[in-house]
Design a protein around this motif. Structure first.
Motif, PDB file in Angstrom:
ATOM      1  N   GLY A 188       3.346  -5.519  -3.483  1.00  0.00           N
ATOM      2  CA  GLY A 188       3.495  -4.666  -2.316  1.00  0.00           C
ATOM      3  C   GLY A 188       2.689  -3.386  -2.375  1.00  0.00           C
ATOM      4  O   GLY A 188       1.749  -3.231  -3.162  1.00  0.00           O
ATOM      5  N   SER A 238       5.273   1.309   6.334  1.00  0.00           N
ATOM      6  CA  SER A 238       5.268   2.583   5.607  1.00  0.00           C
ATOM      7  C   SER A 238       4.468   3.644   6.351  1.00  0.00           C
ATOM      8  O   SER A 238       4.778   4.843   6.254  1.00  0.00           O
ATOM      9  CB  SER A 238       4.686   2.383   4.203  1.00  0.00           C
ATOM     10  OG  SER A 238       5.455   1.476   3.451  1.00  0.00           O
ATOM     11  N   TRP A 279       9.063  -6.204  -4.105  1.00  0.00           N
ATOM     12  CA  TRP A 279       7.904  -7.070  -3.939  1.00  0.00           C
ATOM     13  C   TRP A 279       6.815  -6.730  -4.957  1.00  0.00           C
ATOM     14  O   TRP A 279       6.307  -5.617  -5.008  1.00  0.00           O
ATOM     15  CB  TRP A 279       7.364  -6.960  -2.519  1.00  0.00           C
ATOM     16  CG  TRP A 279       6.285  -7.954  -2.200  1.00  0.00           C
ATOM     17  CD1 TRP A 279       5.085  -7.679  -1.615  1.00  0.00           C
ATOM     18  CD2 TRP A 279       6.312  -9.374  -2.417  1.00  0.00           C
ATOM     19  NE1 TRP A 279       4.365  -8.837  -1.451  1.00  0.00           N
ATOM     20  CE2 TRP A 279       5.085  -9.899  -1.946  1.00  0.00           C
ATOM     21  CE3 TRP A 279       7.238 -10.256  -2.971  1.00  0.00           C
ATOM     22  CZ2 TRP A 279       4.772 -11.260  -2.010  1.00  0.00           C
ATOM     23  CZ3 TRP A 279       6.934 -11.606  -3.037  1.00  0.00           C
ATOM     24  CH2 TRP A 279       5.720 -12.087  -2.560  1.00  0.00           C
ATOM     25  N   LYS A 295       5.392   2.048  -1.798  1.00  0.00           N
ATOM     26  CA  LYS A 295       6.845   2.155  -1.776  1.00  0.00           C
ATOM     27  C   LYS A 295       7.489   1.119  -2.700  1.00  0.00           C
ATOM     28  O   LYS A 295       8.448   1.426  -3.419  1.00  0.00           O
ATOM     29  CB  LYS A 295       7.365   2.020  -0.342  1.00  0.00           C
ATOM     30  CG  LYS A 295       7.198   3.283   0.492  1.00  0.00           C
ATOM     31  CD  LYS A 295       7.870   3.143   1.836  1.00  0.00           C
ATOM     32  CE  LYS A 295       7.965   4.479   2.546  1.00  0.00           C
ATOM     33  NZ  LYS A 295       8.913   5.408   1.899  1.00  0.00           N
ATOM     34  N   SER A 296       6.970  -0.105  -2.692  1.00  0.00           N
ATOM     35  CA  SER A 296       7.497  -1.114  -3.612  1.00  0.00           C
ATOM     36  C   SER A 296       7.233  -0.726  -5.062  1.00  0.00           C
ATOM     37  O   SER A 296       8.082  -0.920  -5.944  1.00  0.00           O
ATOM     38  CB  SER A 296       6.865  -2.479  -3.327  1.00  0.00           C
ATOM     39  OG  SER A 296       7.419  -3.078  -2.176  1.00  0.00           O
ATOM     40  N   GLU A 353       4.067  -4.330   4.661  1.00  0.00           N
ATOM     41  CA  GLU A 353       4.674  -3.148   4.055  1.00  0.00           C
ATOM     42  C   GLU A 353       3.848  -1.900   4.335  1.00  0.00           C
ATOM     43  O   GLU A 353       4.403  -0.831   4.653  1.00  0.00           O
ATOM     44  CB  GLU A 353       4.836  -3.322   2.545  1.00  0.00           C
ATOM     45  CG  GLU A 353       5.468  -2.103   1.897  1.00  0.00           C
ATOM     46  CD  GLU A 353       5.576  -2.181   0.386  1.00  0.00           C
ATOM     47  OE1 GLU A 353       5.532  -1.124  -0.270  1.00  0.00           O
ATOM     48  OE2 GLU A 353       5.720  -3.306  -0.143  1.00  0.00           O
ATOM     49  N   ASP A 354       2.533  -2.012   4.230  1.00  0.00           N
ATOM     50  CA  ASP A 354       1.676  -0.858   4.518  1.00  0.00           C
ATOM     51  C   ASP A 354       1.882  -0.374   5.946  1.00  0.00           C
ATOM     52  O   ASP A 354       2.009   0.833   6.204  1.00  0.00           O
ATOM     53  CB  ASP A 354       0.209  -1.219   4.302  1.00  0.00           C
ATOM     54  CG  ASP A 354      -0.175  -1.305   2.835  1.00  0.00           C
ATOM     55  OD1 ASP A 354       0.611  -0.844   1.988  1.00  0.00           O
ATOM     56  OD2 ASP A 354      -1.264  -1.832   2.537  1.00  0.00           O
ATOM     57  N   TYR A 360      10.063 -12.125   4.172  1.00  0.00           N
ATOM     58  CA  TYR A 360       9.763 -10.707   3.942  1.00  0.00           C
ATOM     59  C   TYR A 360      11.063  -9.931   3.733  1.00  0.00           C
ATOM     60  O   TYR A 360      11.171  -9.107   2.810  1.00  0.00           O
ATOM     61  CB  TYR A 360       8.989 -10.135   5.127  1.00  0.00           C
ATOM     62  CG  TYR A 360       8.657  -8.663   5.002  1.00  0.00           C
ATOM     63  CD1 TYR A 360       7.485  -8.247   4.377  1.00  0.00           C
ATOM     64  CD2 TYR A 360       9.506  -7.683   5.520  1.00  0.00           C
ATOM     65  CE1 TYR A 360       7.174  -6.895   4.260  1.00  0.00           C
ATOM     66  CE2 TYR A 360       9.209  -6.337   5.412  1.00  0.00           C
ATOM     67  CZ  TYR A 360       8.039  -5.941   4.777  1.00  0.00           C
ATOM     68  OH  TYR A 360       7.746  -4.596   4.667  1.00  0.00           O
ATOM     69  N   TRP A 389       2.404  -9.992   3.263  1.00  0.00           N
ATOM     70  CA  TRP A 389       3.465  -8.990   3.180  1.00  0.00           C
ATOM     71  C   TRP A 389       3.003  -7.649   2.661  1.00  0.00           C
ATOM     72  O   TRP A 389       3.632  -6.630   2.957  1.00  0.00           O
ATOM     73  CB  TRP A 389       4.598  -9.532   2.313  1.00  0.00           C
ATOM     74  CG  TRP A 389       5.292 -10.709   2.931  1.00  0.00           C
ATOM     75  CD1 TRP A 389       5.228 -11.120   4.243  1.00  0.00           C
ATOM     76  CD2 TRP A 389       6.158 -11.623   2.278  1.00  0.00           C
ATOM     77  NE1 TRP A 389       5.999 -12.231   4.439  1.00  0.00           N
ATOM     78  CE2 TRP A 389       6.587 -12.578   3.243  1.00  0.00           C
ATOM     79  CE3 TRP A 389       6.620 -11.744   0.966  1.00  0.00           C
ATOM     80  CZ2 TRP A 389       7.451 -13.613   2.942  1.00  0.00           C
ATOM     81  CZ3 TRP A 389       7.483 -12.782   0.653  1.00  0.00           C
ATOM     82  CH2 TRP A 389       7.899 -13.706   1.629  1.00  0.00           C
ATOM     83  N   ASN A 390       1.928  -7.574   1.861  1.00  0.00           N
ATOM     84  CA  ASN A 390       1.454  -6.250   1.452  1.00  0.00           C
ATOM     85  C   ASN A 390       0.973  -5.465   2.667  1.00  0.00           C
ATOM     86  O   ASN A 390       1.212  -4.259   2.786  1.00  0.00           O
ATOM     87  CB  ASN A 390       0.369  -6.352   0.380  1.00  0.00           C
ATOM     88  CG  ASN A 390      -0.885  -7.059   0.847  1.00  0.00           C
ATOM     89  OD1 ASN A 390      -0.834  -7.969   1.682  1.00  0.00           O
ATOM     90  ND2 ASN A 390      -2.027  -6.682   0.289  1.00  0.00           N
ATOM     91  N   ALA A 398      10.305  -1.361   2.731  1.00  0.00           N
ATOM     92  CA  ALA A 398       9.897  -1.001   4.092  1.00  0.00           C
ATOM     93  C   ALA A 398      10.410  -2.067   5.047  1.00  0.00           C
ATOM     94  O   ALA A 398       9.675  -2.962   5.459  1.00  0.00           O
ATOM     95  CB  ALA A 398       8.375  -0.881   4.180  1.00  0.00           C
ATOM     96  N   VAL A 425      11.166  -7.990   0.300  1.00  0.00           N
ATOM     97  CA  VAL A 425      10.620  -6.635   0.431  1.00  0.00           C
ATOM     98  C   VAL A 425      11.683  -5.716   1.021  1.00  0.00           C
ATOM     99  O   VAL A 425      11.981  -5.780   2.206  1.00  0.00           O
ATOM    100  CB  VAL A 425       9.358  -6.623   1.320  1.00  0.00           C
ATOM    101  CG1 VAL A 425       8.687  -5.251   1.239  1.00  0.00           C
ATOM    102  CG2 VAL A 425       8.381  -7.728   0.931  1.00  0.00           C
TER     103      VAL A 425
END
Length: 324
Positions: free
Chosen positions: A306, A71, A303, A309-310, A67-68, A85, A63-64, A92, A89
């Motif tokens: 994350g 984003s 998250w 943004k997280s 998210e990247d 997710y 999930w990281n 994003a 999270v």
């Protein structure tokens, strides 16, 4: 059903043996922004990955990385456990048709192949057997899930690696600027509240076979580093694992904490061990921060592992918690 945190705990244990040194250096190679030109990127293993063009169809197993990608403006075509997710999270969110490729620990190779991705992004926590199967068929870039030696630097290194592969370097630079600005803003807010130097112990917990396991986020963990940049102090006395800074404790272990603020993460999809299983526990009720009303559940769906943004959400959540 095992909780997301319990499953993640098993994945993190595997990741510990794979974690390396701090990675604040920029990924090598690169390509013009979104031109589709050939691109070369060096991943966290030091392996050079060459793509015929910047990746547009991307799959992510952790999930990281998801998210990247979101984003950076690259909606992945495939994600491991997109339902989970969505529950964890919020920084994003996924949009449109995103294919479920299976679990984060065991993605489906058949599903991956059917999506014909330009690139698969995985973390070092993925089992070696699964990585080898994917890499035998598809181009793969590996990023770190975490590194206690430099958690924020590692977060941005992973973001920049993905940005290089997808031709979104300008957006990555913008995300870094937004992150720095947000933390500077929230640090001033902490100072304005007279809370600089306050002790904050952050944790989560899960229940297995009726037993509550508490996970302290020790010094160097990603969320702890965000709080530290706001001027808050981490009072956990133990050292966490070298990848994520996660410790392990039972309710008796909480007696080692001073009368600090105790903040924790929970999710309605899995319940809240602190207000459910521990609600009538004599040790829990006798802790100074419980008796003094210093326990706060932070907002759901932030998250802990994350991207920027997280982490900005955690910075805002800290300021909001200090105001209560």
């Amino acid at each position: 059903m095992r909780s997301t945190k319990a499953i993640l705990g098993a994945l993190l244990l595997a990741a510990v043996t794979l974690a390396g040194c701090g990675t604040t250096e920029k990924p090598s190679g690169g390509s013009p922004e979104n031109t589709g030109a050939p691109v070369t990127v060096t991943d966290s293993r030091g392996k050079t990955v060459r793509l015929p063009h910047t990746a547009k169809r991307v799959v992510a197993t952790e999930w990281n990385a998801v998210e990247d990608l979101v984003s950076l403006g690259v909606m992945p075509v495939g994600v491991a456990d997109p339902k989970g997710y969505g529950q964890w999270v919020s920084a994003a969110p996924l949009k449109g048709a995103v294919t479920d490729i299976g679990t984060r620990g065991e993605p489906s190779l058949d599903t991956l192949m059917s999506l014909a991705p330009d690139l698969v992004v995985v973390t070092e926590g993925l089992p070696e057997s699964a990585l080898a199967q994917i890499e035998a068929k598809l181009p793969v870039v590996v990023i770190k899930g975490g590194d206690l030696k430099d958690s924020i630097g590692t977060m941005f290194h992973g973001l920049n690696t993905i940005a290089t592969a997808t031709g979104t370097g300008k957006r990555a630079t913008q995300l870094k600027s937004e992150f720095d600005a947000k933390l500077a803003e929230d640090r001033k807010a902490v100072e304005g509240l007279g809370a600089n130097g306050e002790k904050v112990a952050f944790a989560d917990a899960y229940v297995a076979s009726g037993t509550v396991t508490i996970r302290p986020y020790t010094k160097g963990s990603q969320v702890s580093e965000v709080f530290a940049r706001l001027g808050l102090d981490n009072p956990w006395p133990m050292t966490g694992d070298p990848a994520y800074g996660l410790g392990k404790a039972d309710v008796e272990g909480l007696t080692r904490l001073p009368d600090a603020r105790f903040w924790y993460s929970a999710n309605d999809s899995e319940g809240d061990p602190f207000t459910e299983e521990l609600a009538n526990n004599a040790i829990w009720k006798g802790l100074p921060f419980v008796k003094n009303g210093k326990v706060q559940r932070l907002p759901d769906s932030l998250w802990m592992f994350g991207g920027p943004k997280s982490m900005q959400q955690y910075a805002d959540a800290a300021v909001a918690a200090l105001k209560k």
